[in-house]
Design a protein around this motif. Structure first.
Motif, mmCIF file in Angstrom:
data_model
loop_
_atom_site.group_PDB
_atom_site.id
_atom_site.type_symbol
_atom_site.label_atom_id
_atom_site.label_comp_id
_atom_site.label_asym_id
_atom_site.label_seq_id
_atom_site.Cartn_x
_atom_site.Cartn_y
_atom_site.Cartn_z
ATOM 1 N N VAL A 336 0.835 -1.206 0.000
ATOM 2 C CA VAL A 336 0.000 0.000 0.000
ATOM 3 C C VAL A 336 0.876 1.266 0.000
ATOM 4 O O VAL A 336 0.575 2.226 -0.704
ATOM 5 N N LEU A 337 1.982 1.229 0.742
ATOM 6 C CA LEU A 337 2.809 2.440 0.826
ATOM 7 C C LEU A 337 3.624 2.672 -0.450
ATOM 8 O O LEU A 337 3.699 3.789 -0.944
ATOM 9 N N ASP A 338 4.199 1.594 -1.033
ATOM 10 C CA ASP A 338 5.075 1.767 -2.203
ATOM 11 C C ASP A 338 4.338 1.674 -3.528
ATOM 12 O O ASP A 338 4.747 2.256 -4.520
ATOM 13 N N ARG A 339 3.275 0.864 -3.562
ATOM 14 C CA ARG A 339 2.600 0.630 -4.865
ATOM 15 C C ARG A 339 1.141 1.105 -4.853
ATOM 16 O O ARG A 339 0.403 0.871 -5.812
ATOM 17 N N GLN A 340 0.711 1.659 -3.761
ATOM 18 C CA GLN A 340 -0.649 2.205 -3.634
ATOM 19 C C GLN A 340 -1.751 1.172 -3.931
ATOM 20 O O GLN A 340 -2.759 1.479 -4.584
ATOM 21 N N VAL A 341 -1.531 -0.041 -3.470
ATOM 22 C CA VAL A 341 -2.571 -1.068 -3.619
ATOM 23 C C VAL A 341 -2.870 -1.653 -2.232
ATOM 24 O O VAL A 341 -1.951 -2.136 -1.558
ATOM 25 N N ALA A 342 -4.134 -1.565 -1.832
ATOM 26 C CA ALA A 342 -4.509 -2.081 -0.507
ATOM 27 C C ALA A 342 -5.108 -3.484 -0.629
ATOM 28 O O ALA A 342 -6.057 -3.691 -1.389
ATOM 29 N N VAL A 343 -4.516 -4.431 0.102
ATOM 30 C CA VAL A 343 -5.035 -5.800 0.185
ATOM 31 C C VAL A 343 -5.029 -6.177 1.673
ATOM 32 O O VAL A 343 -4.469 -5.445 2.484
ATOM 33 N N VAL A 344 -5.632 -7.303 2.015
ATOM 34 C CA VAL A 344 -5.664 -7.668 3.435
ATOM 35 C C VAL A 344 -4.649 -8.777 3.708
ATOM 36 O O VAL A 344 -4.615 -9.778 2.982
ATOM 37 N N PRO A 345 -3.813 -8.620 4.754
ATOM 38 C CA PRO A 345 -2.876 -9.694 5.103
ATOM 39 C C PRO A 345 -3.610 -10.931 5.611
ATOM 40 O O PRO A 345 -4.627 -10.821 6.313
ATOM 41 N N GLY A 346 -3.099 -12.109 5.262
ATOM 42 C CA GLY A 346 -3.758 -13.374 5.598
ATOM 43 C C GLY A 346 -4.016 -13.570 7.077
ATOM 44 O O GLY A 346 -5.060 -14.123 7.454
ATOM 45 N N THR A 347 -3.096 -13.121 7.938
ATOM 46 C CA THR A 347 -3.288 -13.379 9.371
ATOM 47 C C THR A 347 -4.482 -12.620 9.958
ATOM 48 O O THR A 347 -4.904 -12.916 11.074
ATOM 49 N N GLY A 371 -4.500 -3.216 -10.062
ATOM 50 C CA GLY A 371 -4.064 -3.602 -8.713
ATOM 51 C C GLY A 371 -3.394 -4.966 -8.705
ATOM 52 O O GLY A 371 -2.364 -5.172 -8.042
ATOM 53 N N VAL A 372 -3.964 -5.915 -9.448
ATOM 54 C CA VAL A 372 -3.382 -7.273 -9.478
ATOM 55 C C VAL A 372 -2.041 -7.222 -10.217
ATOM 56 O O VAL A 372 -1.070 -7.863 -9.797
ATOM 57 N N ARG A 373 -1.966 -6.428 -11.299
ATOM 58 C CA ARG A 373 -0.677 -6.310 -12.012
ATOM 59 C C ARG A 373 0.411 -5.761 -11.091
ATOM 60 O O ARG A 373 1.523 -6.268 -11.051
ATOM 61 N N VAL A 376 1.458 -8.438 -8.579
ATOM 62 C CA VAL A 376 2.322 -9.449 -9.191
ATOM 63 C C VAL A 376 3.737 -8.893 -9.365
ATOM 64 O O VAL A 376 4.733 -9.556 -9.023
ATOM 65 N N ALA A 377 3.830 -7.652 -9.862
ATOM 66 C CA ALA A 377 5.153 -7.037 -10.073
ATOM 67 C C ALA A 377 5.903 -6.926 -8.743
ATOM 68 O O ALA A 377 7.104 -7.208 -8.658
ATOM 69 N N ALA A 378 5.167 -6.559 -7.689
ATOM 70 C CA ALA A 378 5.796 -6.415 -6.370
ATOM 71 C C ALA A 378 6.308 -7.769 -5.878
ATOM 72 O O ALA A 378 7.444 -7.868 -5.383
ATOM 73 N N VAL A 379 5.499 -8.814 -6.024
ATOM 74 C CA VAL A 379 5.933 -10.145 -5.572
ATOM 75 C C VAL A 379 7.216 -10.528 -6.318
ATOM 76 O O VAL A 379 8.186 -11.018 -5.708
ATOM 77 N N GLN A 380 7.227 -10.278 -7.635
ATOM 78 C CA GLN A 380 8.407 -10.681 -8.419
ATOM 79 C C GLN A 380 9.651 -9.867 -8.003
ATOM 80 O O GLN A 380 10.723 -10.431 -7.850
ATOM 81 N N GLU A 381 9.461 -8.575 -7.790
ATOM 82 C CA GLU A 381 10.626 -7.746 -7.420
ATOM 83 C C GLU A 381 11.124 -8.015 -6.012
ATOM 84 O O GLU A 381 12.316 -7.954 -5.746
ATOM 85 N N TRP A 382 10.193 -8.307 -5.109
ATOM 86 C CA TRP A 382 10.594 -8.470 -3.701
ATOM 87 C C TRP A 382 10.933 -9.919 -3.357
ATOM 88 O O TRP A 382 11.256 -10.214 -2.196
#
Ligand code: PLP
Length: 384
Positions: A336-347, A371-373, A376-382
């Motif tokens: 949310v802070l770096d890519r401006q996409v809000a999702v909910v953490p699993g826990t 948002g999904v794109r 996905v990009a964030a998961v790949q980069e991080w």
């Protein structure tokens, strides 16, 4: 010393709220954390409430709801859920949330245990905590398709267990429980002297496989069903739901409503009658919009090889982000802070669900795709 309730002071806030609050400080954030339809309530439903209010239908109603609405619910249950019940088994509640809370209260005493899926809607555990009950999580395993089964529940059963909660179609997994599995769960509850509360608020939001109500299996016994107008008719703010129980339990739930809210908002009950008895086109349109969003979003995840559950109902995607090596909370905060996409953490949905995030399909298609794109990009980069 004067102090407020320790139970409530210690209870954590819903994990959905933290990201929601963070995202609200970011003007162009894409909101994929919300669990409510982005569609307006259909006009004829609003009209019915307005007419009721102008006609002076603005006073208390019977605790269990107006007879007209309870009759309409009986008709809906028969026609759409294949559940044949008398009207004295139906209680109109302040959303399914109010119905679940009062049903749990009607079935337990402080110190009893409630078996709750991990992951599941966070409010179940909060309801149990507020009522001084023991939260007994049982895991939904990815290798078993995130389906609750007696084998997963059994190890968590104790002498104190009184209620088993299941939810199909499921939030956050999108799982629709097959009839054979539902039958096993109903039998397991029976064999262990448990009440089975079956949360069926997404009953009309399925894509392909039909939802089967647990109430079809035990017409008048230990199964309590919870339903809602919130998701089917995009009526989250109207706060109307209902529960179906034995006449004895239904009358305890009705009694419990008196000290909480007495009854559901009277014009909203008229709106609910219009929802059930009026045209159903909007429901079909919303269902197909969610399905299209699901298909588009999962195409992007699949192309990137990101593991996820394939929802057969409800409107959520449960996505495995463990490849980043980050905790779900760190990932959701950074997203949310770096890519401006809000999702909910699993826990937020249960203590052992830290490998996941939940993405809501209840936002406009373009926002969802973008948002999904970005996710996905964030998961790949991080990725570690
Ligand atoms: N049950 C589940 C699984 C939900 O996801 C929700 C809302 O998100 C509810 C119940 C509550 O519905 P209502 O708005 O009728 O209280």
């Amino acid at each position: 010393m004067r102090r407020p309730s320790q139970t409530l002071t210690r209870m954590p806030r819903s994990g959905i709220r933290e990201i929601f609050d963070l995202a609200h400080g970011i003007p162009d954030a894409i909101h994929l954390e919300v669990g409510e339809p982005d569609f307006p309530t259909p006009e004829h439903i609003c009209q019915a409430a307005a007419e009721a209010a102008f006609a002076g239908f603005t006073h208390y109603t019977p605790n269990a709801g107006i007879p007209e609405l309870r009759e309409a619910i009986v008709g809906k249950l028969l026609e759409r859920n294949d559940v044949d019940v008398e009207v004295d088994r139906v209680v109109v509640t302040t959303g399914a949330g109010g119905g679940l809370f009062t049903a749990i209260r009607a079935l337990t005493d402080p110190g009893d245990g409630v078996l709750i899926p991990d992951p599941s809607w966070p409010n179940y555990a909060m309801m149990a905590t507020v009522q001084e009950l023991d939260v007994q999580y049982f895991p939904l395993r990815p290798e078993d398709g995130l389906v609750p089964t007696p084998e997963h529940i059994e190890p968590h059963l104790t002498e104190r267990s009184r209620v088993l909660l299941v939810n199909s179609p499921g939030n956050p997994t999108g799982v629709v429980i097959h009839p054979e599995t539902m039958r096993q769960l109903v039998d397991f509850a029976e064999a262990n002297d448990l009440w089975l509360i079956s949360d069926e608020v997404y009953d009309e939001m399925t894509f392909g496989r039909d939802h089967i109500s647990a109430l079809t299996m035990v017409p008048n016994g230990h199964v309590i069903g919870a339903f809602s107008f919130s998701k089917t008719y995009a009526m989250t703010g109207w706060r109307v739901g209902y529960v179906v129980a034995t006449p004895e339990v239904a009358s305890l739930i009705t009694k419990c409503q008196e000290p909480i809210s007495s009854c559901v908002n009277s014009p909203a009950q008229k709106a609910a009658v219009a929802a059930l008895t009026g045209p159903q086109d909007a429901v079909a349109e919303m269902r197909s919009a969610y399905r299209e969003r699901r298909d588009r979003a999962t195409e992007i995840l699949d192309a990137a090889g990101l593991p996820h559950a394939m929802p057969e109902g409800a409107f959520y995607l449960w996505v495995d982000v463990s490849g980043t090596g980050m905790s779900d909370i760190d990932f959701a905060r950074k997203l949310v802070l770096d890519r401006q996409v809000a999702v909910v953490p699993g826990t937020a949905f249960g203590p052992t669900s830290g490998a996941y995030i939940r993405i809501s399909l209840a936002s406009a298609l373009d926002d969802l795709v973008e948002g999904v794109r970005r996710t996905v990009a964030a998961v790949q980069e991080w990725a570690s």
